[in-house]
Every structure is written in C-alpha cells, then in structure tokens.
Design a protein around this motif. Structure first.
Motif, PDB file in Angstrom:
ATOM      1  N   ASN A 160       0.805  -1.214   0.000  1.00 55.91           N
ATOM      2  CA  ASN A 160       0.000   0.000   0.000  1.00 55.91           C
ATOM      3  C   ASN A 160       0.840   1.267   0.000  1.00 55.91           C
ATOM      4  O   ASN A 160       0.322   2.351   0.221  1.00 55.91           O
ATOM      5  CB  ASN A 160      -0.910   0.013   1.232  1.00 55.91           C
ATOM      6  CG  ASN A 160      -1.953  -1.076   1.144  1.00 55.91           C
ATOM      7  OD1 ASN A 160      -2.475  -1.335   0.083  1.00 55.91           O
ATOM      8  ND2 ASN A 160      -2.227  -1.732   2.254  1.00 55.91           N
ATOM      9  N   LYS A 161       2.153   1.136  -0.203  1.00 52.56           N
ATOM     10  CA  LYS A 161       2.997   2.303  -0.086  1.00 52.56           C
ATOM     11  C   LYS A 161       2.920   3.161  -1.345  1.00 52.56           C
ATOM     12  O   LYS A 161       3.769   3.120  -2.215  1.00 52.56           O
ATOM     13  CB  LYS A 161       4.446   1.874   0.180  1.00 52.56           C
ATOM     14  CG  LYS A 161       4.640   1.484   1.647  1.00 52.56           C
ATOM     15  CD  LYS A 161       4.366   2.676   2.518  1.00 52.56           C
ATOM     16  CE  LYS A 161       4.423   2.346   3.980  1.00 52.56           C
ATOM     17  NZ  LYS A 161       4.058   3.473   4.814  1.00 52.56           N
ATOM     18  N   GLN A 167      -4.006  -0.113  -5.654  1.00 53.90           N
ATOM     19  CA  GLN A 167      -2.818   0.111  -4.843  1.00 53.90           C
ATOM     20  C   GLN A 167      -1.824  -1.038  -4.964  1.00 53.90           C
ATOM     21  O   GLN A 167      -0.605  -0.828  -5.027  1.00 53.90           O
ATOM     22  CB  GLN A 167      -3.226   0.289  -3.375  1.00 53.90           C
ATOM     23  CG  GLN A 167      -4.018   1.554  -3.112  1.00 53.90           C
ATOM     24  CD  GLN A 167      -4.538   1.636  -1.677  1.00 53.90           C
ATOM     25  OE1 GLN A 167      -4.383   0.697  -0.904  1.00 53.90           O
ATOM     26  NE2 GLN A 167      -5.147   2.753  -1.349  1.00 53.90           N
ATOM     27  N   ASN A 168      -2.333  -2.251  -5.025  1.00 53.64           N
ATOM     28  CA  ASN A 168      -1.450  -3.412  -5.050  1.00 53.64           C
ATOM     29  C   ASN A 168      -0.867  -3.676  -6.429  1.00 53.64           C
ATOM     30  O   ASN A 168       0.235  -4.226  -6.529  1.00 53.64           O
ATOM     31  CB  ASN A 168      -2.195  -4.628  -4.510  1.00 53.64           C
ATOM     32  CG  ASN A 168      -2.299  -4.585  -3.001  1.00 53.64           C
ATOM     33  OD1 ASN A 168      -1.391  -5.010  -2.299  1.00 53.64           O
ATOM     34  ND2 ASN A 168      -3.392  -4.035  -2.484  1.00 53.64           N
ATOM     35  N   THR A 193       1.175   7.306 -13.658  1.00 55.28           N
ATOM     36  CA  THR A 193       1.197   5.884 -13.326  1.00 55.28           C
ATOM     37  C   THR A 193      -0.161   5.390 -12.839  1.00 55.28           C
ATOM     38  O   THR A 193      -0.654   4.347 -13.286  1.00 55.28           O
ATOM     39  CB  THR A 193       2.252   5.607 -12.245  1.00 55.28           C
ATOM     40  OG1 THR A 193       3.527   6.048 -12.722  1.00 55.28           O
ATOM     41  CG2 THR A 193       2.323   4.127 -11.915  1.00 55.28           C
ATOM     42  N   ILE A 194      -0.772   6.140 -11.930  1.00 53.58           N
ATOM     43  CA  ILE A 194      -2.070   5.723 -11.390  1.00 53.58           C
ATOM     44  C   ILE A 194      -3.138   5.748 -12.481  1.00 53.58           C
ATOM     45  O   ILE A 194      -3.982   4.852 -12.552  1.00 53.58           O
ATOM     46  CB  ILE A 194      -2.475   6.626 -10.216  1.00 53.58           C
ATOM     47  CG1 ILE A 194      -1.549   6.389  -9.032  1.00 53.58           C
ATOM     48  CG2 ILE A 194      -3.921   6.377  -9.800  1.00 53.58           C
ATOM     49  CD1 ILE A 194      -1.552   4.959  -8.522  1.00 53.58           C
ATOM     50  N   ASP A 195      -3.098   6.744 -13.366  1.00 57.20           N
ATOM     51  CA  ASP A 195      -4.080   6.803 -14.458  1.00 57.20           C
ATOM     52  C   ASP A 195      -3.962   5.576 -15.359  1.00 57.20           C
ATOM     53  O   ASP A 195      -4.975   5.010 -15.788  1.00 57.20           O
ATOM     54  CB  ASP A 195      -3.874   8.073 -15.291  1.00 57.20           C
ATOM     55  CG  ASP A 195      -4.175   9.333 -14.506  1.00 57.20           C
ATOM     56  OD1 ASP A 195      -4.748   9.219 -13.413  1.00 57.20           O
ATOM     57  OD2 ASP A 195      -3.819  10.426 -14.981  1.00 57.20           O
ATOM     58  N   LEU A 196      -2.729   5.169 -15.639  1.00 62.79           N
ATOM     59  CA  LEU A 196      -2.527   4.003 -16.493  1.00 62.79           C
ATOM     60  C   LEU A 196      -3.056   2.738 -15.823  1.00 62.79           C
ATOM     61  O   LEU A 196      -3.707   1.910 -16.479  1.00 62.79           O
ATOM     62  CB  LEU A 196      -1.037   3.851 -16.825  1.00 62.79           C
ATOM     63  CG  LEU A 196      -0.675   2.705 -17.793  1.00 62.79           C
ATOM     64  CD1 LEU A 196      -1.433   2.831 -19.110  1.00 62.79           C
ATOM     65  CD2 LEU A 196       0.827   2.668 -18.031  1.00 62.79           C
ATOM     66  N   ILE A 197      -2.802   2.580 -14.542  1.00 61.90           N
ATOM     67  CA  ILE A 197      -3.311   1.407 -13.817  1.00 61.90           C
ATOM     68  C   ILE A 197      -4.836   1.410 -13.813  1.00 61.90           C
ATOM     69  O   ILE A 197      -5.474   0.371 -14.019  1.00 61.90           O
ATOM     70  CB  ILE A 197      -2.761   1.380 -12.378  1.00 61.90           C
ATOM     71  CG1 ILE A 197      -1.261   1.099 -12.393  1.00 61.90           C
ATOM     72  CG2 ILE A 197      -3.493   0.322 -11.533  1.00 61.90           C
ATOM     73  CD1 ILE A 197      -0.590   1.226 -11.040  1.00 61.90           C
ATOM     74  N   ILE A 198      -5.432   2.570 -13.586  1.00 60.19           N
ATOM     75  CA  ILE A 198      -6.893   2.678 -13.598  1.00 60.19           C
ATOM     76  C   ILE A 198      -7.449   2.255 -14.954  1.00 60.19           C
ATOM     77  O   ILE A 198      -8.431   1.497 -15.030  1.00 60.19           O
ATOM     78  CB  ILE A 198      -7.318   4.122 -13.248  1.00 60.19           C
ATOM     79  CG1 ILE A 198      -7.103   4.381 -11.747  1.00 60.19           C
ATOM     80  CG2 ILE A 198      -8.784   4.380 -13.635  1.00 60.19           C
ATOM     81  CD1 ILE A 198      -7.295   5.828 -11.334  1.00 60.19           C
TER      82      ILE A 198
END
Length: 340
Positions: free
Chosen positions: A5-6, A38-39, A271-276
């Motif tokens: 979760n970091k 997160q994971n 990065t988060i947008d791509l994962i989403i």
C-alpha cells in the motif's frame, strides 16, 4: 518486503471521505477496486517477475485487516467511557475532594451509545478473541484524546445542555469521533506503528465506524451485526480475479491505451491513471457480468479521488472511446453487450 500500500496519495479531510465512502461501504466493490489499484502499483514497483502471488497474498491479508482496524477504532471510542469513570473514581478518593469531585456530572459516562457498544455481542466476542484490539485506560493515546475532548467546546456544550435524549447522545459521539479521533493529526502515524497497512486504510475504517454509529437506534439489539469487509464470497473472488487478470493482460491493455491516447505517449501518462485504465479495460474484456457503464463510472471515480480533474476527463475519454470501438467491432464479451 515492500508494503503493497505504499503509494503517496493525498488525504481528504475525514468529513469529505465519509460523504464519499458512506454508500460505497455498503456496496463493497469500490474500495476493493481501490485496494487492487494500490497493489498493482506495488507489484509494478517491485521491478521483478514472479512476485504476483506474494503481492496478492499481502493484499488479501490487508483487506481482512480493515475489519480489525474497524473494531480497534470502535474500541477506542468505547474506552473513553472507561477513562472517564476511572478519573471520576480517582477524584472521589482524593484527600480533600471538592463538591464537584463527590457529585460529578455523569452525562458523558451515561451516554447511551456507549451502552450499545458495550452490549454488542459481535464487538465483545471478536475483541476478546483478539485482545490486541482492546485499549487500556492507562494507554497514552486514548488518554490524549480524552484530554482533548474534555477541553473542547463540543464537550462543554454537551455536558451543560440540560437535555437527555438518545439523538443528542448519538450526535455528540458522531461529532466527537469526526473532530477528535478521525481527524486527530497523529492517527495515521500511530496506526502505521501498530499495523503498517492501517494508515492507508483508515479512511475506509473511519467511514465504517461513522456509518455504524449513525445506524444505532435507542432500542438497538446486542445482536445487531457489524460491517464486514466483503459483502459476500463473490466480492472476495472478484478482488482476487481483478488483480490477477489485470496483471496477466497488462501488455494487451497497455497497447489499447496507447492506441487511444492520441498525442500521449505511455511514459507521459500518470502511473495511477494508467493502472486505472488497465483495470477498467480488463473489466470490459474479462468480466462479462459487470455492466460496461458501471465499470466506467467506478474508474472515473477512482481517478477523481486519486488523481486530478484532468485525469478524470482523460480516463473517461479513453474508456468511452474504447467501449464504442469494442461495441462497434462486436468485441465485447457476450454478457457485457447486454449490460450497457
């Protein structure tokens, strides 16, 4: 070992998280998607192959531990009464007690919400089976909270109101929780010291606690059930499969994003947008029982919560464009086509 979760996300004030999560806690799946997101971030950050099972195992364990955190916070509220009663007895036993010491205002310790928490069988049984979730009246953390409470205008107003109703008791405990526990500045650091994953999940547990107390009625039975992290076994299976399938099909979904993101190279997408986007496209293609529009709404909300306004618009645009193309080319899974 790297914590799953970091991720450095911003934290909204608790009252905003409560408004955002109060319905989602009942539905279950939005916060589960959040945990998967997160994971996957943690998995991608490891930089080595073969870590999928370890990250998944840690993810599922951390989700189970949200319930422990929920119980821990409920017990933190409950122990405030014990601290108050202890201090009342100490005052009475002084060599020269005052009139106030001998005849204290008992409104706080008689608050009816405490009685409901004390009598709840699930809370008592689970806490007794997991004693690390209990607090002692001598623990410094709850005592600091109690001190802050008794010095607050909220407490002084409540104690002197002259009223005696369940609704007043409940509203006082809700306000006390939001202002002096959930928004206590040291809460995240303290919880991380107890359990490393808790600091990232406290907003979920806080919303569960708030919703639990808000649901109490004067005649609430000791048998009322508390919240569970998973609504049912299907939710648990969904979480596991979403994590596995998103990782398994990352190359495929990245290519889809690359094709649709005109004027945007992959390394320029957050990065988060791509994962989403990868998770949403995985749902389009490999979760035929989930309506495509539900998928879009869920991941646009994740982008809204964890990224920027531009990201929300970007994610929505990519998903709309991809969905239209899949539909036009008859490439949506069988059930997905009927659930648009």
């Amino acid at each position: 070992m790297i914590s799953q979760n970091k991720i450095t996300f911003f934290f909204l004030p608790l009252h905003q998280f409560i408004r955002r999560y109060i319905i989602e806690i009942m539905l279950g799946r939005r916060q589960l998607r959040e945990k998967v997101m997160q994971n996957i971030y943690a998995y991608n950050s490891l930089g080595t192959d073969g870590e999928e099972r370890m990250v998944e195992k840690n993810m599922m364990k951390s989700i189970d531990q949200i319930y422990d955190l929920y119980i821990y916070i409920l017990n933190l509220i409950k122990v405030q009464k014990d601290i108050a009663e202890h201090k009342i007895e100490l005052a009475k036993s002084k060599n020269f007690p005052t009139e106030e010491d001998l005849n204290p205002n008992l409104k706080f310790v008689h608050n009816k919400v405490f009685k409901i928490l004390e009598e709840n069988l699930e809370l008592s049984r689970y806490s007794n089976d997991n004693k690390f979730l209990l607090w002692d009246i001598y623990d410094s953390y709850p005592n600091n909270i109690y001190k802050n409470l008794t010095e607050s205008e909220l407490y002084k107003t409540y104690m002197s109101s002259g009223k005696n109703s369940f609704e007043e008791d409940k509203e006082f405990i809700l306000d006390f929780f939001v202002e002096l526990i959930a928004e206590y500045e040291d809460l995240h650091d303290y919880l991380e010291g107890v359990q490393i994953t808790w600091a990232d999940d406290v907003h979920i547990a806080n919303a569960m606690v708030h919703t639990t107390i808000k649901s109490f009625r004067q005649n609430s039975s000791p048998l009322i059930s508390l919240f569970k992290v998973y609504k049912d076994l299907d939710d648990k299976k969904f979480t596991e499969e979403l994590f596995r399938k998103t990782i398994r099909h990352q190359a495929e979904t990245k290519n889809m994003v690359d094709e649709k993101a005109q004027n945007w190279e992959l390394d320029r997408i957050a990065t988060i947008d791509l994962i989403i986007l990868e998770m949403a496209l995985t749902e389009f293609l490999y979760f035929p029982n989930i309506p495509a529009k539900v998928t879009i709404n869920e991941y646009v909300e994740l982008a809204k919560n964890y990224s920027t306004e531009k990201s929300r618009v970007f994610v929505n645009g990519i998903l709309d464009k991809t969905l239209k193309e899949l539909k036009d080319n008859n490439n949506l899974p069988k059930y997905g086509r009927g659930l648009l």
